[in-house]
Design a protein around this motif. Structure first.
Motif, PDB file in Angstrom:
ATOM      1  N   ASN A  30       0.828  -1.210   0.000  1.00 49.84           N
ATOM      2  CA  ASN A  30       0.000   0.000   0.000  1.00 49.84           C
ATOM      3  C   ASN A  30       0.856   1.251   0.000  1.00 49.84           C
ATOM      4  O   ASN A  30       0.445   2.282   0.511  1.00 49.84           O
ATOM      5  CB  ASN A  30      -0.947  -0.008   1.201  1.00 49.84           C
ATOM      6  N   TYR A  48       6.769   9.536  -0.887  1.00 51.15           N
ATOM      7  CA  TYR A  48       5.810   8.436  -0.831  1.00 51.15           C
ATOM      8  C   TYR A  48       5.461   8.038  -2.258  1.00 51.15           C
ATOM      9  O   TYR A  48       5.082   8.891  -3.056  1.00 51.15           O
ATOM     10  CB  TYR A  48       4.553   8.857  -0.071  1.00 51.15           C
ATOM     11  N   MET A  91       4.321  -0.119   3.309  1.00 48.93           N
ATOM     12  CA  MET A  91       3.061  -0.363   3.992  1.00 48.93           C
ATOM     13  C   MET A  91       2.444  -1.627   3.413  1.00 48.93           C
ATOM     14  O   MET A  91       2.201  -1.718   2.203  1.00 48.93           O
ATOM     15  CB  MET A  91       2.119   0.822   3.811  1.00 48.93           C
ATOM     16  N   ASP A  92       2.181  -2.597   4.277  1.00 50.21           N
ATOM     17  CA  ASP A  92       1.691  -3.876   3.775  1.00 50.21           C
ATOM     18  C   ASP A  92       0.162  -3.890   3.675  1.00 50.21           C
ATOM     19  O   ASP A  92      -0.494  -2.860   3.831  1.00 50.21           O
ATOM     20  CB  ASP A  92       2.229  -5.019   4.653  1.00 50.21           C
ATOM     21  N   TYR A  95      -1.896  -2.414   6.297  1.00 52.78           N
ATOM     22  CA  TYR A  95      -1.618  -0.988   6.513  1.00 52.78           C
ATOM     23  C   TYR A  95      -0.651  -0.761   7.657  1.00 52.78           C
ATOM     24  O   TYR A  95      -0.756   0.212   8.390  1.00 52.78           O
ATOM     25  CB  TYR A  95      -2.921  -0.207   6.716  1.00 52.78           C
ATOM     26  N   GLN A  96       0.280  -1.684   7.797  1.00 56.71           N
ATOM     27  CA  GLN A  96       1.335  -1.497   8.779  1.00 56.71           C
ATOM     28  C   GLN A  96       2.640  -1.201   8.052  1.00 56.71           C
ATOM     29  O   GLN A  96       2.934  -1.783   7.010  1.00 56.71           O
ATOM     30  CB  GLN A  96       1.482  -2.758   9.640  1.00 56.71           C
ATOM     31  N   LEU A  97       3.398  -0.281   8.625  1.00 58.79           N
ATOM     32  CA  LEU A  97       4.674   0.112   8.021  1.00 58.79           C
ATOM     33  C   LEU A  97       5.765  -0.868   8.423  1.00 58.79           C
ATOM     34  O   LEU A  97       5.994  -1.094   9.612  1.00 58.79           O
ATOM     35  CB  LEU A  97       5.078   1.510   8.461  1.00 58.79           C
TER      36      LEU A  97
ATOM     37  N   VAL B  99      -3.942   5.756   6.608  1.00 58.14           N
ATOM     38  CA  VAL B  99      -2.723   4.965   6.732  1.00 58.14           C
ATOM     39  C   VAL B  99      -1.613   5.454   5.836  1.00 58.14           C
ATOM     40  O   VAL B  99      -0.452   5.162   6.060  1.00 58.14           O
ATOM     41  CB  VAL B  99      -3.028   3.483   6.446  1.00 58.14           C
ATOM     42  N   THR B 100      -1.952   6.188   4.799  1.00 55.31           N
ATOM     43  CA  THR B 100      -0.920   6.675   3.892  1.00 55.31           C
ATOM     44  C   THR B 100      -0.483   8.102   4.229  1.00 55.31           C
ATOM     45  O   THR B 100       0.308   8.688   3.515  1.00 55.31           O
ATOM     46  CB  THR B 100      -1.419   6.636   2.444  1.00 55.31           C
TER      47      THR B 100
END
Lengths: 109, 114
Positions: A30, A48, A91-92, A95-97, B99-100
């Motif tokens: 993500n 990003y 980000m997987d 939604y964790q970094l 989340v972004t």
């Protein structure tokens, strides 16, 4: 398992160009972040990427290829103040970094 | 003005003690995070709070507890400190909890457990 790979250390000359690579294997994707961290300081956001291609922002550019699980950070016209660690984070699907260990960039005059 | 601030910057304490690290952000962000950066420089997320609700809770020991008195503060309380807790702890915040969203980090707290 999830994995982010970056070179541990790179050296470049003031005024030159350097490319820092990052490859990743994560459960889903993500977006990919690049952060700069000077010694003893907090990370600072640089870029990003979520779509393939090159994003340019001043002297710094970031590239992403999702099919290859690959990104790079390109730094142009290097300055001594660019000496820092550069962290790649993905980000997987949850939604964790997921953070890489960072690449320490040394700039020489 | 400091956007994300943490106190203390350095904390040296004995094993078994209880300590707290405070974090404040003046960015008006909705989500705050705590990260642990170990000696190998890996950043691992510990907690995040969105509007006072815990939305991420990694598998950290229950000796660690986040406390958020209001949207601008997220404190980290650690009970019965252990040697392995020695690390740099970073607080961060992001807007609206998407989340972004870019995360803005505090200066870090270097914890040393003796």
């Amino acid at each position: 398992g999830q994995n982010i790979d970056q070179p541990t250390e790179m050296t470049a000359t003031e005024g030159a160009i350097v490319q820092i690579n990052c490859t990743y294997q994560t459960s889903g994707f993500n977006g990919l972040f690049w952060y700069q961290q000077h010694a003893g300081e907090a990370p600072t956001f640089l870029s990003y990427n979520v779509l393939d291609g090159l994003e340019e922002k001043g002297r710094f550019s970031s590239f992403l290829s999702r099919s290859k699980g690959y990104s790079y950070l390109l730094l142009k016209e290097l300055q001594m103040k660019d000496s820092a660690s550069y962290l790649c984070a993905v980000m997987d699907s949850n939604y964790q970094l997921i953070w890489g260990a960072g690449t320490k960039l040394i700039i020489k005059p | 003005d400091t956007a994300v601030s943490q106190t203390p910057k350095y904390l040296v304490t004995q094993m078994g003690n209880d300590k707290s690290i405070k974090c404040e952000q003046n960015l008006g962000h909705d989500t705050m995070y705590w990260y642990k950066q170990d000696s190998k420089k890996f950043l691992k997320i510990m907690f995040s709070y969105n509007n006072k609700e815990l939305i991420i809770n990694e598998t950290v020991p229950n000796r660690f507890s986040p406390k958020s008195p209001d949207k601008a503060h997220l404190n980290l309380h650690i009970n019965s400190l252990e040697l392995g807790d020695s690390a740099v702890y970073f607080c961060a915040s992001s807007q609206e909890g998407r989340v972004t969203d870019t995360q803005y980090f505090g200066p870090g707290t270097r914890l040393t457990v003796l």
